[in-house]
Each structure stands twice: as structure tokens, then as C-alpha cells.
Design an enzyme around this catalytic site. Structure first.
Site, PDB file in Angstrom:
ATOM      1  N   CYS A 121       1.005  -0.800   0.207  1.00 36.26           N
ATOM      2  CA  CYS A 121       0.353   0.196  -0.131  1.00 36.26           C
ATOM      3  C   CYS A 121       0.920   1.253   0.274  1.00 36.26           C
ATOM      4  O   CYS A 121       2.427   1.188   0.366  1.00 36.26           O
ATOM      5  CB  CYS A 121      -0.715  -0.187   0.669  1.00 36.26           C
ATOM      6  SG  CYS A 121      -2.130   1.167   1.042  1.00 36.26           S
ATOM      7  N   CYS A 123      -0.050   4.069   2.184  1.00 31.94           N
ATOM      8  CA  CYS A 123      -0.248   5.137   2.488  1.00 31.94           C
ATOM      9  C   CYS A 123       0.339   5.529   4.043  1.00 31.94           C
ATOM     10  O   CYS A 123       0.809   6.710   4.349  1.00 31.94           O
ATOM     11  CB  CYS A 123      -1.690   4.304   3.496  1.00 31.94           C
ATOM     12  SG  CYS A 123      -2.001   3.060   4.471  1.00 31.94           S
ATOM     13  N   LYS A 196     -12.324  -4.920   1.881  1.00 29.65           N
ATOM     14  CA  LYS A 196     -11.951  -4.043   3.397  1.00 29.65           C
ATOM     15  C   LYS A 196     -12.547  -2.873   3.383  1.00 29.65           C
ATOM     16  O   LYS A 196     -12.799  -1.915   2.373  1.00 29.65           O
ATOM     17  CB  LYS A 196     -10.470  -3.579   2.345  1.00 29.65           C
ATOM     18  CG  LYS A 196      -9.725  -2.747   3.644  1.00 29.65           C
ATOM     19  CD  LYS A 196      -8.450  -2.194   3.510  1.00 29.65           C
ATOM     20  CE  LYS A 196      -7.633  -0.983   3.989  1.00 29.65           C
ATOM     21  NZ  LYS A 196      -6.090  -1.098   3.943  1.00 29.65           N
ATOM     22  N   ARG A 218     -11.185   7.748   3.228  1.00 33.29           N
ATOM     23  CA  ARG A 218     -10.579   6.629   2.318  1.00 33.29           C
ATOM     24  C   ARG A 218     -12.005   6.270   1.648  1.00 33.29           C
ATOM     25  O   ARG A 218     -12.196   5.098   1.262  1.00 33.29           O
ATOM     26  CB  ARG A 218     -10.044   5.350   3.592  1.00 33.29           C
ATOM     27  CG  ARG A 218      -8.631   5.837   3.698  1.00 33.29           C
ATOM     28  CD  ARG A 218      -7.562   4.368   3.994  1.00 33.29           C
ATOM     29  NE  ARG A 218      -6.771   4.682   4.587  1.00 33.29           N
ATOM     30  CZ  ARG A 218      -5.552   5.582   5.016  1.00 33.29           C
ATOM     31  NH1 ARG A 218      -5.805   6.802   3.743  1.00 33.29           N
ATOM     32  NH2 ARG A 218      -5.058   5.402   6.198  1.00 33.29           N
ATOM     33  N   GLU A 234     -16.216  -8.006  -5.113  1.00 34.21           N
ATOM     34  CA  GLU A 234     -14.971  -7.668  -5.281  1.00 34.21           C
ATOM     35  C   GLU A 234     -14.427  -9.207  -4.733  1.00 34.21           C
ATOM     36  O   GLU A 234     -13.470  -9.374  -5.852  1.00 34.21           O
ATOM     37  CB  GLU A 234     -14.959  -6.740  -3.478  1.00 34.21           C
ATOM     38  CG  GLU A 234     -15.359  -5.317  -3.825  1.00 34.21           C
ATOM     39  CD  GLU A 234     -14.131  -4.475  -4.749  1.00 34.21           C
ATOM     40  OE1 GLU A 234     -13.214  -4.969  -5.232  1.00 34.21           O
ATOM     41  OE2 GLU A 234     -14.468  -3.641  -4.579  1.00 34.21           O
ATOM     42  N   LYS A 249     -11.912  -7.539   5.698  1.00 34.53           N
ATOM     43  CA  LYS A 249     -11.148  -6.429   6.688  1.00 34.53           C
ATOM     44  C   LYS A 249     -12.367  -5.493   7.117  1.00 34.53           C
ATOM     45  O   LYS A 249     -12.709  -5.325   6.174  1.00 34.53           O
ATOM     46  CB  LYS A 249      -9.915  -6.431   6.567  1.00 34.53           C
ATOM     47  CG  LYS A 249      -9.763  -5.852   7.239  1.00 34.53           C
ATOM     48  CD  LYS A 249      -8.231  -4.829   6.947  1.00 34.53           C
ATOM     49  CE  LYS A 249      -7.918  -3.890   7.276  1.00 34.53           C
ATOM     50  NZ  LYS A 249      -6.254  -3.207   6.583  1.00 34.53           N
ATOM     51  N   SER A 275      -6.679  -4.001  13.999  1.00 35.19           N
ATOM     52  CA  SER A 275      -5.819  -3.146  15.243  1.00 35.19           C
ATOM     53  C   SER A 275      -7.057  -2.636  16.371  1.00 35.19           C
ATOM     54  O   SER A 275      -6.845  -2.832  17.460  1.00 35.19           O
ATOM     55  CB  SER A 275      -5.116  -2.030  14.464  1.00 35.19           C
ATOM     56  OG  SER A 275      -5.972  -0.613  14.203  1.00 35.19           O
ATOM     57  N   TYR A 314      -3.353  -8.642  16.011  1.00 38.10           N
ATOM     58  CA  TYR A 314      -1.578  -8.990  16.289  1.00 38.10           C
ATOM     59  C   TYR A 314      -1.531  -9.916  17.562  1.00 38.10           C
ATOM     60  O   TYR A 314      -0.585 -10.294  18.406  1.00 38.10           O
ATOM     61  CB  TYR A 314      -2.455  -7.882  16.816  1.00 38.10           C
ATOM     62  CG  TYR A 314      -2.574  -6.485  15.844  1.00 38.10           C
ATOM     63  CD1 TYR A 314      -1.081  -6.083  14.830  1.00 38.10           C
ATOM     64  CD2 TYR A 314      -3.187  -5.966  15.101  1.00 38.10           C
ATOM     65  CE1 TYR A 314      -1.167  -5.887  14.522  1.00 38.10           C
ATOM     66  CE2 TYR A 314      -3.207  -5.640  14.129  1.00 38.10           C
ATOM     67  CZ  TYR A 314      -2.447  -4.946  13.614  1.00 38.10           C
ATOM     68  OH  TYR A 314      -2.320  -3.989  12.439  1.00 38.10           O
TER      69      TYR A 314
HETATM   70  C1  PBG Z   1      -3.219  -0.307   5.124  1.00 36.37           C
HETATM   71  C2  PBG Z   1      -3.619  -0.934   5.319  1.00 36.37           C
HETATM   72  C3  PBG Z   1      -4.620  -0.068   7.094  1.00 36.37           C
HETATM   73  C4  PBG Z   1      -4.655  -1.517   7.579  1.00 36.37           C
HETATM   74  C5  PBG Z   1      -4.047  -2.227   6.623  1.00 36.37           C
HETATM   75  N1  PBG Z   1      -3.269  -2.056   5.661  1.00 36.37           N
HETATM   76  C6  PBG Z   1      -5.103   0.978   7.194  1.00 36.37           C
HETATM   77  C7  PBG Z   1      -5.589   1.256   6.411  1.00 36.37           C
HETATM   78  O1  PBG Z   1      -6.430   1.147   5.514  1.00 36.37           O
HETATM   79  O2  PBG Z   1      -6.250   2.609   7.395  1.00 36.37           O
HETATM   80  C8  PBG Z   1      -5.261  -1.639   9.043  1.00 36.37           C
HETATM   81  C9  PBG Z   1      -5.038  -2.965  10.322  1.00 36.37           C
HETATM   82  C10 PBG Z   1      -5.346  -2.734  11.178  1.00 36.37           C
HETATM   83  O3  PBG Z   1      -6.068  -1.734  11.978  1.00 36.37           O
HETATM   84  O4  PBG Z   1      -5.442  -3.781  12.261  1.00 36.37           O
HETATM   85  N2  PBG Z   1      -3.677   0.750   3.990  1.00 36.37           N
END
Ligand code: PBG
Length: 330
Positions: A121, A123, A196, A218, A234, A249, A275, A314
């Protein structure tokens, strides 16, 4: 024929029977451990909202991977945090980028004992914090694909077994598959972040990865939380473009999506226990409000039961170490 002949409690009468009848199991090899590696720091940096998780140095990254391998977790998803960012996210594809260095180092240390998955990615690498390059304030899908191709080739050259595009650009899987195939990496797999969602559950990650968007959000590329049929579309598109595995996700608020994707595709399904989901469990546990081990077992079983074959979490190292004790807890 029903009660009193049928007595479901008979099957719950002792641990051996309960064990025999249990429909869903989890093993350490089902877990994928996401790890953050940050450039230009001398010591690992704790992540406030993710107690127990840190931004690793290259050295501490290898130690943590070794500890995880010892308890049976061999799969790692790597996120890099570069020292500098720019508009194009060049830190994501340069040969001595932080993730590329981490990949080479882990491969040297563990050989084929470690399965290395590279999150792909922009970001974490762009100064504006969006997952692609901008045209004004809009993320330019097709120009972003060209950059994703460069990142994929660079991650594969550094030793990634699996490339995991997470930017939710249209066509990203096909673009990456074609680059890998033309660069001699036909053996590298793609784990597509297929469904996602634009989610508030990523809050702590954006602190961990320094990847919060500077403006806007986003929702122009990640999915709307109300949709499940779109997730199936998707996932199927990604499989058609060459995805070897697909991911849903976040996990916990999207268990029905995991089920729907598992039923409508024939590739392995992964779920990302993100997270914010980790932070909630940790916060409650640290307050003494829940029994962390038992709650974690239920969460992971629930994600598996919904249809995910593999779980990014995690909690991976702690859960794997605890799995041998789960029979007694059950
Ligand atoms: C990057 C990405 C993100 C996560 C995984 N890859 C963040 C986002 O899209 O803002 C989130 C992982 C998590 O919250 O544990 N694009």
C-alpha cells in the site's frame, strides 16, 4: 423423536467428549502475525493504543519473529514505516526501503521456516497519507496501479513469498499479477485485501503506521459497511484477476461477510482481526473487566467458524502459546 430420548447435554458431559465433538479448531499455523518495522529508530517504539505491540527496529523484528516461530506461528505480514515520505510514496519501492531490508533480513535468518507476506500500500509512504497517488484531491486509480506494480516487483525481489495489496484500487490484483509474471516471479502468491471496509476499527493502526490521511478519508476507495453482496463481487473479481487468497477486513463486525465470501469463492479466505479489535480486548483486559484468554479463544473460534481459514491477528504469538491450554478452558 425428541426429549427425553434426545439429550444434547450427553455430548457435553466430559472434556474428552466435548473435544471430540468440537467442530472448529485453531492451530498456530492458521495465524498470521502482522509486524511493524520502522526505519531510523534505535529502540522499539511502543504503540499506545495497542498494548504489547511495538514499531520494531530491524533487530527487534527478527527477535519477535523468532519468538513467534518458536510457538508455531510462521507467517508474518510486514508493514514498513519509512523515515521520509513524499507525494509518490517512493519509500515503498526503493531497493533499500525498510520493508525490503526487513524481508531480506528475515529470509536470511529463517529461510523457508518463515512465510513472508508484504502488505502493499502507499498510505504509510505518502506525505498525504492516502493509499494512492493524487490527482487534485482524488486518488488516481490507474496511475496508482503503475506504482503498485513497481512496489510488487521490488517486494518480490527482496524475497516476499506473498504480496498483499491493501489499497482497494480497482484492478490492483490483475496489475500486480501481470508484473510478477513478467518479472520472473510466477511463484509468488497474492493475498488480496478483497473486501476491505472503510472502518473506524483501523484507528490504532494509523497511529502505529503513521498513515492517517492528511485530508478527507478513505470512503472513496474502501467499502461501505452496509454492503455484503458487493464484497462477494469484489472477492470474485480478485480471484478472476489472479488472487490466490482473499481477505475480509475487519473481522468481528463482518462475520457474515466472511461467510458469504467463503461460500462464493474457492480460494482460501483470510480475515483480519484489526487494530481496533485488538485495542478493545486489551483495554478491557487491562481493566480486569474480561478474561482475556477466554475472550480471545472465542473471538478466534468465531472468525474461523464464520469461514476464515486463516486469521491475521496481533494476538498471534500470545494465542499460539496459549492454544495447548485451550482444551481445559473450553
Ligand atoms: C493500509 C492498511 C491499513 C490496515 C492494514 N493495511 C489501514 C487503513 O486502511 O487505513 C489496517 C490494519 C489494522 O487496523 O490493524 N492500507
Amino acid at each position: 423423536m425428541s426429549f427425553p430420548t434426545q439429550r444434547p447435554r450427553r455430548m457435553r458431559g466430559n472434556p474428552a467428549l466435548r473435544r471430540l465433538a468440537r467442530e472448529t479448531q485453531i492451530a498456530p499455523q492458521d495465524l498470521i502475525y502482522p509486524l511493524f518495522v520502522r526505519e531510523a529508530i534505535a529502540e522499539p517504539q511502543p504503540i499506545d493504543a495497542m498494548p504489547g505491540q511495538v514499531q520494531h527496529t530491524l533487530e527487534s523484528l527478527t527477535r519477535e519473529a523468532e519468538a513467534a516461530i518458536k510457538v508455531g506461528v510462521r507467517s508474518f505480514m510486514l508493514f514498513g514505516i519509512p523515515a521520509g515520505k513524499d507525494t509518490q510514496g517512493s519509500g515503498a519501492w526503493i531497493e533499500d526501503g525498510i520493508v525490503q531490508r526487513a524481508l531480506r533480513q528475515l529470509r536470511d535468518a529463517f529461510g523457508s521456516d518463515a512465510l513472508l507476506i508484504a502488505d502493499l500500500c502507499l498510505c504509510e509512504y505518502t506525505d498525504h497519507g492516502h493509499c494512492g497517488v493524487l490527482d487534485g484531491e482524488r486518488v488516481d486509480n490507474d496511475r496508482t496501479l503503475e506504482i503498485y506494480q513497481r512496489i510488487a516487483a521490488s517486494q518480490a525481489a527482496a524475497g516476499a513469498d506473498v504480496i498483499a495489496p491493501s489499497g482497494m484500487m480497482d484492478g490492483q490484483v490483475g496489475a500486480i499479477r501481470s508484473t510478477l509474471d513478467h518479472s520472473g516471479f510466477t511463484d509468488r502468491a497474492i493475498l488480496a485485501y478483497a473486501a476491505k471496509y472503510a472502518s473506524a476499527f483501523y484507528g490504532p493502526f494509523r497511529e502505529a503506521a503513521g498513515s492517517a490521511p492528511r485530508f478527507g478519508d478513505r470512503r472513496g476507495y474502501q467499502m461501505d459497511a452496509g454492503n455484503v453482496r458487493e464484497a462477494v463481487r469484489e472477492a470474485r473479481m480478485d480471484v478472476d484477476e489472479g488472487a490466490d487468497m482473499v481477505m475480509v477486513k475487519p473481522a468481528l463486525a463482518f462475520l457474515d461477510v466472511i461467510r458469504a465470501v467463503a461460500e462464493s469463492t474457492q480460494v482460501p479466505v483470510a480475515a483480519y482481526n484489526v487494530s481496533g479489535e485488538y485495542a478493545m480486548v486489551k483495554a478491557a483486559a487491562l481493566n480486569g473487566w474480561i478474561d482475556e484468554r477466554r475472550v480471545l479463544r472465542e473471538i478466534l473460534l468465531g472468525i474461523r467458524r464464520a469461514g476464515a481459514q486463516m486469521i491475521l491477528t496481533y494476538h498471534a504469538k500470545a494465542a499460539a502459546a496459549d492454544i495447548p491450554c485451550w482444551d481445559e478452558m473450553g
